[in-house]
Design a protein around this motif. Structure first.
Motif, PDB file in Angstrom:
ATOM      1  N   MET A 173     -38.326  52.860  -2.689  1.00  0.00           N
ATOM      2  CA  MET A 173     -39.105  51.608  -2.693  1.00  0.00           C
ATOM      3  C   MET A 173     -39.688  51.352  -4.079  1.00  0.00           C
ATOM      4  N   SER A 174     -39.582  50.122  -4.512  1.00  0.00           N
ATOM      5  CA  SER A 174     -40.057  49.851  -5.874  1.00  0.00           C
ATOM      6  C   SER A 174     -41.157  48.796  -5.874  1.00  0.00           C
ATOM      7  N   VAL A 175     -41.895  48.784  -6.965  1.00  0.00           N
ATOM      8  CA  VAL A 175     -42.888  47.731  -7.182  1.00  0.00           C
ATOM      9  C   VAL A 175     -42.539  47.073  -8.506  1.00  0.00           C
ATOM     10  N   LYS A 176     -42.329  45.761  -8.447  1.00  0.00           N
ATOM     11  CA  LYS A 176     -41.913  45.057  -9.665  1.00  0.00           C
ATOM     12  C   LYS A 176     -42.882  43.924 -10.006  1.00  0.00           C
ATOM     13  N   VAL A 177     -42.996  43.644 -11.298  1.00  0.00           N
ATOM     14  CA  VAL A 177     -43.730  42.442 -11.728  1.00  0.00           C
ATOM     15  C   VAL A 177     -42.751  41.570 -12.484  1.00  0.00           C
ATOM     16  N   LYS A 178     -42.730  40.295 -12.109  1.00  0.00           N
ATOM     17  CA  LYS A 178     -41.911  39.347 -12.858  1.00  0.00           C
ATOM     18  C   LYS A 178     -42.852  38.377 -13.566  1.00  0.00           C
ATOM     19  N   PHE A 179     -42.719  38.291 -14.881  1.00  0.00           N
ATOM     20  CA  PHE A 179     -43.598  37.429 -15.670  1.00  0.00           C
ATOM     21  C   PHE A 179     -42.964  36.035 -15.751  1.00  0.00           C
ATOM     22  N   CYS A 180     -43.347  35.163 -14.833  1.00  0.00           N
ATOM     23  CA  CYS A 180     -42.637  33.876 -14.698  1.00  0.00           C
ATOM     24  C   CYS A 180     -43.206  32.748 -15.555  1.00  0.00           C
ATOM     25  N   GLY A 181     -44.387  32.941 -16.114  1.00  0.00           N
ATOM     26  CA  GLY A 181     -44.953  31.863 -16.931  1.00  0.00           C
ATOM     27  C   GLY A 181     -46.212  32.339 -17.636  1.00  0.00           C
ATOM     28  N   GLY A 182     -46.551  31.677 -18.751  1.00  0.00           N
ATOM     29  CA  GLY A 182     -47.765  32.072 -19.482  1.00  0.00           C
ATOM     30  C   GLY A 182     -47.568  33.358 -20.263  1.00  0.00           C
ATOM     31  N   VAL A 183     -46.337  33.595 -20.744  1.00  0.00           N
ATOM     32  CA  VAL A 183     -46.122  34.711 -21.667  1.00  0.00           C
ATOM     33  C   VAL A 183     -45.664  34.143 -22.998  1.00  0.00           C
ATOM     34  N   ARG A 184     -46.178  34.709 -24.068  1.00  0.00           N
ATOM     35  CA  ARG A 184     -45.911  34.233 -25.434  1.00  0.00           C
ATOM     36  C   ARG A 184     -46.349  32.780 -25.618  1.00  0.00           C
ATOM     37  N   THR A 185     -47.210  32.326 -24.761  1.00  0.00           N
ATOM     38  CA  THR A 185     -47.822  31.004 -24.857  1.00  0.00           C
ATOM     39  C   THR A 185     -49.104  31.047 -24.031  1.00  0.00           C
ATOM     40  N   VAL A 186     -49.959  30.023 -24.156  1.00  0.00           N
ATOM     41  CA  VAL A 186     -51.248  30.120 -23.453  1.00  0.00           C
ATOM     42  C   VAL A 186     -51.300  29.375 -22.121  1.00  0.00           C
ATOM     43  N   THR A 187     -50.292  28.556 -21.818  1.00  0.00           N
ATOM     44  CA  THR A 187     -50.396  27.796 -20.569  1.00  0.00           C
ATOM     45  C   THR A 187     -49.320  28.221 -19.562  1.00  0.00           C
ATOM     46  N   GLY A 188     -49.535  27.838 -18.300  1.00  0.00           N
ATOM     47  CA  GLY A 188     -48.526  28.068 -17.268  1.00  0.00           C
ATOM     48  C   GLY A 188     -48.516  29.460 -16.662  1.00  0.00           C
ATOM     49  N   SER A 189     -49.645  30.153 -16.646  1.00  0.00           N
ATOM     50  CA  SER A 189     -49.692  31.520 -16.096  1.00  0.00           C
ATOM     51  C   SER A 189     -49.156  31.586 -14.669  1.00  0.00           C
ATOM     52  N   THR A 190     -48.119  32.387 -14.448  1.00  0.00           N
ATOM     53  CA  THR A 190     -47.498  32.589 -13.127  1.00  0.00           C
ATOM     54  C   THR A 190     -46.810  33.951 -13.138  1.00  0.00           C
ATOM     55  N   HIS A 191     -47.217  34.848 -12.237  1.00  0.00           N
ATOM     56  CA  HIS A 191     -46.636  36.203 -12.228  1.00  0.00           C
ATOM     57  C   HIS A 191     -46.372  36.631 -10.793  1.00  0.00           C
ATOM     58  N   LEU A 192     -45.192  37.207 -10.559  1.00  0.00           N
ATOM     59  CA  LEU A 192     -44.809  37.582  -9.196  1.00  0.00           C
ATOM     60  C   LEU A 192     -44.796  39.106  -9.037  1.00  0.00           C
ATOM     61  N   ILE A 193     -45.520  39.585  -8.028  1.00  0.00           N
ATOM     62  CA  ILE A 193     -45.510  41.023  -7.703  1.00  0.00           C
ATOM     63  C   ILE A 193     -44.586  41.175  -6.490  1.00  0.00           C
ATOM     64  N   GLU A 194     -43.640  42.059  -6.601  1.00  0.00           N
ATOM     65  CA  GLU A 194     -42.673  42.196  -5.511  1.00  0.00           C
ATOM     66  C   GLU A 194     -42.526  43.655  -5.096  1.00  0.00           C
ATOM     67  N   THR A 195     -42.730  43.913  -3.815  1.00  0.00           N
ATOM     68  CA  THR A 195     -42.462  45.248  -3.276  1.00  0.00           C
ATOM     69  C   THR A 195     -41.334  45.082  -2.250  1.00  0.00           C
ATOM     70  N   SER A 196     -40.931  46.164  -1.603  1.00  0.00           N
ATOM     71  CA  SER A 196     -39.859  45.993  -0.609  1.00  0.00           C
ATOM     72  C   SER A 196     -40.369  45.267   0.627  1.00  0.00           C
ATOM     73  N   LYS A 197     -41.707  45.215   0.773  1.00  0.00           N
ATOM     74  CA  LYS A 197     -42.258  44.568   1.966  1.00  0.00           C
ATOM     75  C   LYS A 197     -42.866  43.193   1.706  1.00  0.00           C
ATOM     76  N   SER A 198     -43.267  42.924   0.474  1.00  0.00           N
ATOM     77  CA  SER A 198     -43.940  41.631   0.261  1.00  0.00           C
ATOM     78  C   SER A 198     -43.778  41.062  -1.147  1.00  0.00           C
ATOM     79  N   LYS A 199     -44.063  39.765  -1.204  1.00  0.00           N
ATOM     80  CA  LYS A 199     -44.053  39.058  -2.487  1.00  0.00           C
ATOM     81  C   LYS A 199     -45.387  38.342  -2.636  1.00  0.00           C
ATOM     82  N   VAL A 200     -46.111  38.644  -3.718  1.00  0.00           N
ATOM     83  CA  VAL A 200     -47.407  38.002  -3.943  1.00  0.00           C
ATOM     84  C   VAL A 200     -47.402  37.372  -5.321  1.00  0.00           C
ATOM     85  N   LEU A 201     -47.798  36.111  -5.386  1.00  0.00           N
ATOM     86  CA  LEU A 201     -47.850  35.427  -6.680  1.00  0.00           C
ATOM     87  C   LEU A 201     -49.275  35.485  -7.212  1.00  0.00           C
ATOM     88  N   ILE A 202     -49.412  35.779  -8.507  1.00  0.00           N
ATOM     89  CA  ILE A 202     -50.723  35.732  -9.150  1.00  0.00           C
ATOM     90  C   ILE A 202     -50.736  34.510 -10.054  1.00  0.00           C
TER      91      ILE A 202
END
Ligand code: ZN
Ligand code: ZN
Length: 468
Positions: free
Chosen positions: A1-30
Motif C-alpha cells: 500500500m502506498s501513500v502518494k502526493v500529486k502536486f496539481c497546482g501552485g508549484v513554482r508559482t504563487v497561485t492555484g494551490s491544489t494538491h492530491l493525497i492518494e492512498t489505496s483507500k482514499s483520495k483527499v484534495l488539499i
C-alpha cells in the motif's frame, strides 16, 4: 500500500494551490485555488483537473484567500460532491469570497463576449456562476482548531493556527499506511508570521512528530522589514500628507490587509501619533469580511480579545466609516478635506479604488500608499514605478500625487521564518516539499534547506511523489 502526493497546482508559482493525497483507500484534495495569469491560461488551467473530481473523497481548505479556495465552485461543478472541511472562520469567509469571485467571473465573461460578438468569435461561458458557487457552499463543514477529526477511513486531520489571516490553518494529516505504519504530514501553505496584529502566532509541531512537510515559499529568498517600522512609516506618511491638506488613498485587499490597516490606524489614533481623521473603508466586500472578523473573536490573540472585551474594538472607532452604496462612495470624493480611504482591489485592477485614484492622483497634495504586493502589468505596479501618465477606465491621467510603498505588512513568513519552521520539527523530517513561490524564491529556499542537510524537493507541476 502506498501513500502518494500529486502536486496539481501552485508549484513554482504563487497561485492555484491544489494538491492530491492518494492512498489505496482514499483520495483527499488539499486546497482548490484559482490560478491567476494570462486570460487563455486562466481558463485552460482552472477548468482542467488531472484527476476525476467525482472520485475525490474529501476536500480540505487551508484558508479563504482566492488562490487556495477560488476554484472550488468549478471542482463541484465537475462532479465533486463530498464534504469540504475547513475552520469555522474560513467557512464563513469562503461564502463571501466565492460569491464575489463568481460575480467577477460572470462580469468578466459579459465584457469579453461583447468583444467576441463584435469580432464574430465564439462566445465563452464563465468558469463558474453564482449558482455553482452557492451549490458548493452547501458542502462546507466548519471544524474547530486543535481537534482531530476523521476525513476518510485512513486519513484524519487536525487544524492548527497558521497565523496568516483570520481562520487560516496548517493542515496536519495523520495517514494510516501499511500495517501499523502511520505518516504525519503537515501542509503549511500559507504560513504567517509571529507578532502580527489581531492574529495568533503560527503553531509549531512538537519535535519528532512530523514525517513530511509541504511548505510555501512566497518569500523563500527574501527578508521583509520589521512590522514595527511599518507602523512608524504609516504614521510618517499620513502626517506628511495631512500637513499639506491631502488625502491618503490605500489600495488594499478586502480580506486580511484591510482589517490589519484599520487596526494600525486605530492604534496610531489612540496613541495620538496621527490626527483623528475620518477613515473610509470603501469596498463592499471588505465591509462583509470585517463582519466575519467581529464574529470570530475566538481566532484572535490574547491582546485583541482583551481589546474586544473592553469594547475597544479597532472596528468600532468613531471616525471609521464603512461605505456600501455607490452614492456614499461618490460623496467621499466631494469632500476635499484630509482623510484616509481604504479601498479594493489591492492591485488597482478593478473595483472602487479606480474611482478614487482617477479623482485624486492628479493632485500633488495627495498620497497613494501601497501596502501590498503589486504584480507586473497592473495599475498598482505602474504607479509604484512612477509612470508619469497612467490609464484608468481607458483615459490617461497625470500621476502627480506622491506614491509611497510599505513592504513590511506582508502576512507571509519570510526566508528566516520558513527555515526556522522547518528547523523546529527537525530530527524526524523525511522530506520537505517546497511549493507556492515564484521559481527564484522556491529555489532560494530549496538551496538553504539542502545546505542545512534537509531532504528538500521543489516539485514540478503534476509531479507525483510516493511517500511510502
Ligand atoms: Zn494566503
Ligand atoms: Zn496563497
Amino acid at each position: 500500500m502506498s501513500v502518494k502526493v500529486k502536486f496539481c497546482g501552485g508549484v513554482r508559482t504563487v497561485t492555484g494551490s491544489t494538491h492530491l493525497i492518494e492512498t489505496s483507500k482514499s483520495k483527499v484534495l488539499i486546497d482548490c485555488g484559482l490560478f491567476q495569469g494570462k486570460r487563455d491560461d486562466y481558463y485552460q488551467i482552472n477548468s482542467t483537473f488531472t484527476f476525476d473530481p467525482a472520485k475525490v473523497n474529501a476536500l480540505i481548505v487551508s484558508h479563504a484567500h482566492i488562490d487556495h479556495c477560488g476554484n472550488i465552485p468549478n471542482f463541484t461543478k465537475q462532479g465533486f460532491h463530498n464534504k469540504i472541511y475547513t475552520t469555522e472562520a474560513t467557512a464563513d469567509l469562503c461564502k463571501i469570497m466565492l460569491l464575489d469571485s463568481a460575480h467577477i467571473q460572470e462580469e468578466n465573461i459579459k465584457f469579453l463576449n461583447k468583444i467576441n460578438k463584435r469580432r464574430r468569435l465564439p462566445l465563452r461561458k464563465p468558469l463558474y456562476t453564482t449558482r455553482d458557487a452557492e451549490k458548493s457552499l452547501d458542502l462546507f463543514e466548519g471544524m474547530a482548531y486543535n481537534t482531530k477529526f476523521q476525513v476518510t477511513e485512513d486519513i484524519s486531520c487536525t487544524f492548527i493556527d497558521a497565523g496568516h489571516i483570520l481562520g487560516s490553518a496548517i493542515i496536519v494529516l495523520n495517514i494510516k499506511a501499511q500495517g501499523e505504519k502511520e505518516i504525519n504530514l503537515a501542509y503549511a501553505v500559507d504560513l504567517g508570521r509571529a507578532n502580527m496584529p489581531l492574529l495568533k502566532d503560527p503553531v509549531f509541531l512538537p519535535k519528532g512528530f512530523l514525517d513530511y512537510l509541504i511548505i510555501e515559499s512566497t518569500y523563500g529568498g527574501r527578508l521583509r522589514g520589521d512590522i514595527q517600522y511599518a507602523e512608524d512609516d504609516l504614521s510618517f506618511y499620513i502626517n506628511r500628507t495631512v500637513e499639506r491638506g491631502g488625502k491618503v488613498i490605500i489600495p488594499s485587499f478586502a480580506l486580511g490587509r484591510s482589517q490589519e490597516i484599520i487596526y494600525y490606524l486605530s492604534e496610531l489614533m489612540k496613541g495620538k501619533k496621527i490626527p483623528e481623521l475620518p477613515i473610509y473603508v470603501d469596498s463592499p466586500m471588505a465591509v462583509n469580511v470585517t463582519g466575519v472578523f467581529k464574529k470570530h473573536i475566538e481566532c484572535f490573540d490574547e491582546e485583541a480579545r482583551v481589546m474586544f472585551y473592553h469594547d475597544e474594538s479597532p472596528f468600532g472607532i468613531k471616525n471609521l466609516h464603512f461605505t456600501r452604496s455607490v452614492e456614499e462612495s461618490k460623496k467621499i470624493n466631494d469632500d476635499k478635506s484630509p482623510m484616509i480611504i481604504i479601498s479594493a482591489s489591492g492591485m488597482c485592477e478593478a473595483g472602487r479604488i479606480l474611482h478614487h485614484l482617477k479623482n485624486n492622483i492628479e493632485d500633488e497634495k495627495n498620497m497613494v500608499l501601497i501596502v501590498g504586493y503589486m504584480a507586473k502589468n497592473t495599475l498598482g505596479r505602474r504607479m509604484v514605478e512612477r509612470h508619469p501618465r497612467v490609464k484608468i477606465f481607458g483615459v490617461e491621467y497625470n500621476l502627480r500625487a506622491e506614491v509611497e510603498v510599505i513592504n513590511a505588512f506582508s502576512a507571509h513568513a519570510d526566508k528566516e521564518d520558513l527555515i526556522n519552521y522547518v528547523r523546529k520539527s527537525d530530527s524526524s523530517l523525511k522530506g520537505v516539499y517546497i511549493v507556492h513561490g515564484d521559481e527564484d524564491q522556491s529555489t532560494s529556499l530549496l538551496d538553504s534547506l539542502v545546505r542545512r542537510g534537509y531532504n528538500a524537493h521543489m516539485p514540478q507541476i503534476d509531479e507525483e511523489v510516493e511517500l511510502i
